[in-house]
Design a protein around this motif. Structure first.
Motif, short mmCIF file in Angstrom:
data_model
loop_
_atom_site.label_atom_id
_atom_site.label_comp_id
_atom_site.label_asym_id
_atom_site.label_seq_id
_atom_site.Cartn_x
_atom_site.Cartn_y
_atom_site.Cartn_z
N MET A 1 26.50 30.20 49.78
CA MET A 1 26.66 31.18 48.70
C MET A 1 28.14 31.48 48.46
SD MET A 1 23.49 33.88 49.11
CE MET A 1 23.63 34.12 50.87
N GLY A 2 28.88 31.71 49.56
CA GLY A 2 30.30 32.04 49.42
C GLY A 2 31.12 30.89 48.86
N SER A 3 30.83 29.67 49.32
CA SER A 3 31.62 28.52 48.87
C SER A 3 31.34 28.19 47.42
CB SER A 3 31.33 27.31 49.76
OG SER A 3 29.97 26.94 49.69
N VAL A 4 30.07 28.23 47.01
CA VAL A 4 29.73 27.91 45.62
C VAL A 4 30.38 28.91 44.66
CG1 VAL A 4 27.84 27.84 43.94
CG2 VAL A 4 27.59 26.71 46.16
N ILE A 5 30.27 30.20 44.99
CA ILE A 5 30.86 31.21 44.11
C ILE A 5 32.38 31.11 44.12
CG2 ILE A 5 31.13 33.69 43.72
CD1 ILE A 5 28.35 34.06 44.96
N GLY A 6 32.98 30.99 45.32
CA GLY A 6 34.44 30.94 45.42
C GLY A 6 35.04 29.72 44.77
N VAL A 7 34.43 28.55 45.04
CA VAL A 7 34.94 27.31 44.43
C VAL A 7 34.75 27.34 42.92
CG1 VAL A 7 34.52 24.82 44.23
CG2 VAL A 7 34.66 25.89 46.49
N GLY A 8 33.60 27.85 42.48
CA GLY A 8 33.36 27.94 41.04
C GLY A 8 34.37 28.82 40.34
N LEU A 9 34.65 30.00 40.93
CA LEU A 9 35.65 30.91 40.34
C LEU A 9 37.04 30.27 40.36
CD1 LEU A 9 34.56 34.37 41.81
CD2 LEU A 9 34.31 33.58 39.45
N GLY A 10 37.37 29.59 41.47
CA GLY A 10 38.69 28.95 41.57
C GLY A 10 38.88 27.88 40.51
N VAL A 11 37.87 27.03 40.34
CA VAL A 11 37.96 25.96 39.32
C VAL A 11 38.02 26.57 37.92
CG1 VAL A 11 36.71 24.05 38.25
CG2 VAL A 11 36.83 24.22 40.75
N LEU A 12 37.19 27.56 37.67
CA LEU A 12 37.17 28.20 36.34
C LEU A 12 38.51 28.82 36.01
CD1 LEU A 12 35.56 29.07 33.84
CD2 LEU A 12 34.88 31.13 35.10
N LEU A 13 39.06 29.62 36.93
CA LEU A 13 40.35 30.26 36.67
C LEU A 13 41.45 29.22 36.53
CD1 LEU A 13 42.02 32.83 36.41
CD2 LEU A 13 42.32 32.82 38.89
N GLY A 14 41.41 28.17 37.38
CA GLY A 14 42.44 27.14 37.30
C GLY A 14 42.43 26.40 35.98
N VAL A 15 41.24 26.00 35.53
CA VAL A 15 41.13 25.24 34.27
C VAL A 15 41.51 26.11 33.08
CG1 VAL A 15 39.51 24.10 32.72
CG2 VAL A 15 39.41 23.63 35.18
N VAL A 16 40.98 27.34 33.05
CA VAL A 16 41.29 28.24 31.93
C VAL A 16 42.77 28.62 31.93
CG1 VAL A 16 40.84 30.54 30.96
CG2 VAL A 16 38.95 29.14 31.79
N GLY A 17 43.31 28.96 33.11
CA GLY A 17 44.73 29.32 33.20
C GLY A 17 45.64 28.17 32.83
N ASN A 18 45.30 26.98 33.27
CA ASN A 18 46.10 25.80 32.94
C ASN A 18 46.11 25.57 31.43
OD1 ASN A 18 47.47 23.18 33.78
ND2 ASN A 18 45.73 22.39 32.63
N ALA A 19 44.93 25.66 30.80
CA ALA A 19 44.84 25.45 29.35
C ALA A 19 45.63 26.52 28.60
CB ALA A 19 43.37 25.46 28.92
#
Length: 427
Positions: free
Chosen positions: A352-370
């Motif tokens: 649960m922790g890894s799925v949520i944490g990795v998902g948030l990290g990827v989402l913020l990284g992709v959105v922030g990069n764009a």
């Protein structure tokens, strides 16, 4: 009990105390989020560094310059040095060693080097458009950088033609903001010779370049032929022999992976020094990797703290479910299955922790990069601040699951060791 039943039971047990589970998962999420973000930043910036390598030139090129003599002193420092006419001829305006024509011939004679292009510095005065408007031309790009240049329109200059490119920032000088409009335009470059007489050279604009963070493409760039013509003009005008010197030269190397060491050794024996593109950018890559590992260290500390949260959560769960454990054992569940059940509960917390944490990290990284690349940093061609690396993500998830499993072994072992009779009597 089947594996599916174990997983279902473990998931149900973790949700008995939702607040406690939520707080434990949050700690894992912080670690997973930080690891994902920092590894993505490292991958993205290293990806851009790789593109910078191509922006400086071809990967089969080696930059050759005079070797560094430890005994050589800077002008005006130390004891007086004996004058050597030959050495003085190869010394630039500021006392820096320069390459001579003999050096260029030496480089061309080294086995494995197929082509040598000396880099000359051209100081032009102005660029005149077809409309007659003149604009200050304070610097020109080097033809050797053309290989890694990104063009917004048109093409790169033909090395043997009198052609050039202009950067996008120069479009207003041609009264347009459309790069296609300037393709084919004729321009005139003005510069002074040694007698301070103004001379001009005509050229054709064949491309419009985008500026990379390395600086390539940010200045008008002549072809090799045009650059040589401009250099010949600025060194003409006086009836004296001007020895031609060069700050460095670009050597094209055949099979550079296999010949790099031998060629560097051959250059060193001639008092020269060769550097590949990777050599020049290796320090930058090293710094990026170091910073990434430091940030990953903080994330690992967060995961270590989360592991204690898992231990605490499961120990409390074992304590609260003592009679339940005794009942399961009385009904025939062995130590191994009890251990497996509580270990699975720990792993479920990690999932649960890894799925949520990795998902948030990827989402913020992709959105922030764009947002940054298409916003404040849109003028930097090819910039990448975050990259999704599937292998890194899988490794992060696997690491968290391993940490969660190891953290759950102590509570699981305690549960497995409980005596069923004593457990059933527990109040």
């Amino acid at each position: 009990m089947r594996a599916v039943d174990v997983v279902g039971t473990a998931l149900g047990n973790t949700m008995r105390s939702k607040t406690r589970t939520f707080l434990t998962v949050i700690a894992i999420v912080i670690g997973a989020f930080t690891l994902t973000l920092t590894s993505g930043l490292g991958a993205g910036i290293n990806k851009y560094v790789d593109s910078m390598v191509s922006g400086f030139g071809e990967t089969n090129q080696m930059y050759v310059m005079p070797g560094i003599d430890p005994a050589q002193q800077m002008p005006g420092s130390g004891e007086p040095q004996e004058y050597d006419p030959e050495e003085a001829e190869a010394t630039g305006e500021f006392g820096m060693q320069m390459l001579t024509e003999d050096d260029i011939s030496t480089i061309e004679g080294i086995d494995g080097i197929t082509k040598v292009e000396p880099i000359v510095f051209v100081s032009a005065d102005y660029l005149e458009t077809e409309s007659g408007d003149q604009f200050v031309l304070s610097d020109l790009g080097f033809p050797s950088d053309a290989a890694g240049m990104e063009v917004a329109a048109g093409e790169k200059p033909d090395p043997e033609a009198m052609e050039m490119t202009i950067p996008e920032s120069w479009l207003p000088a041609f009264d347009t903001d459309n790069p296609e409009d300037v393709i084919g335009e004729s321009v005139t470059i003005g510069l002074k010779d040694l007698a301070q007489q103004e001379q001009t050279v005509g050229a054709e604009v064949v491309g419009v370049s985008e500026q990379a963070i390395s600086g390539v493409g940010g200045s008008p760039m002549p072809s090799s032929a045009l650059n040589r013509e401009l250099n010949d003009i600025q060194n003409s005008g006086l009836d004296v022999d001007q020895p031609q010197t060069y700050a460095q030269a670009v050597a094209t190397v055949e099979n550079i992976e296999a010949n790099e060491t031998e060629i560097k050794q051959a250059l060193s024996e001639e008092g020269l020094m060769g550097m590949t593109l990777e050599d020049q950018l290796g320090v930058i890559t090293g710094i990026i990797d170091t910073v990434t590992w430091v940030l990953n260290g903080f994330a690992l500390i967060a995961l270590l703290a989360a592991s204690f949260g898992i231990i605490n959560t499961l120990l409390m769960s074992v304590q609260e479910r003592t009679r339940e454990i005794g009942l399961m054992k009385a009904l025939g569940m062995g130590r191994g299955k009890v251990f497996g059940l509580f270990s699975t509960e720990a792993v479920m917390l990690g999932v649960m922790g890894s799925v949520i944490g990795v998902g948030l990290g990827v989402l913020l990284g992709v959105v922030g990069n764009a947002a940054l690349v298409n916003g404040p940093l849109s003028g930097v061609a090819g910039l990448s601040l975050f990259a999704v690396d599937p292998l890194s993500i899988l490794l992060i998830v696997a690491l968290i699951l391993v940490i969660a499993f190891l953290a759950g072994t102590m509570p699981a072992a305690r549960a497995a060791k409980k005596d069923p009779i004593e457990a059933l009597r527990y109040e």
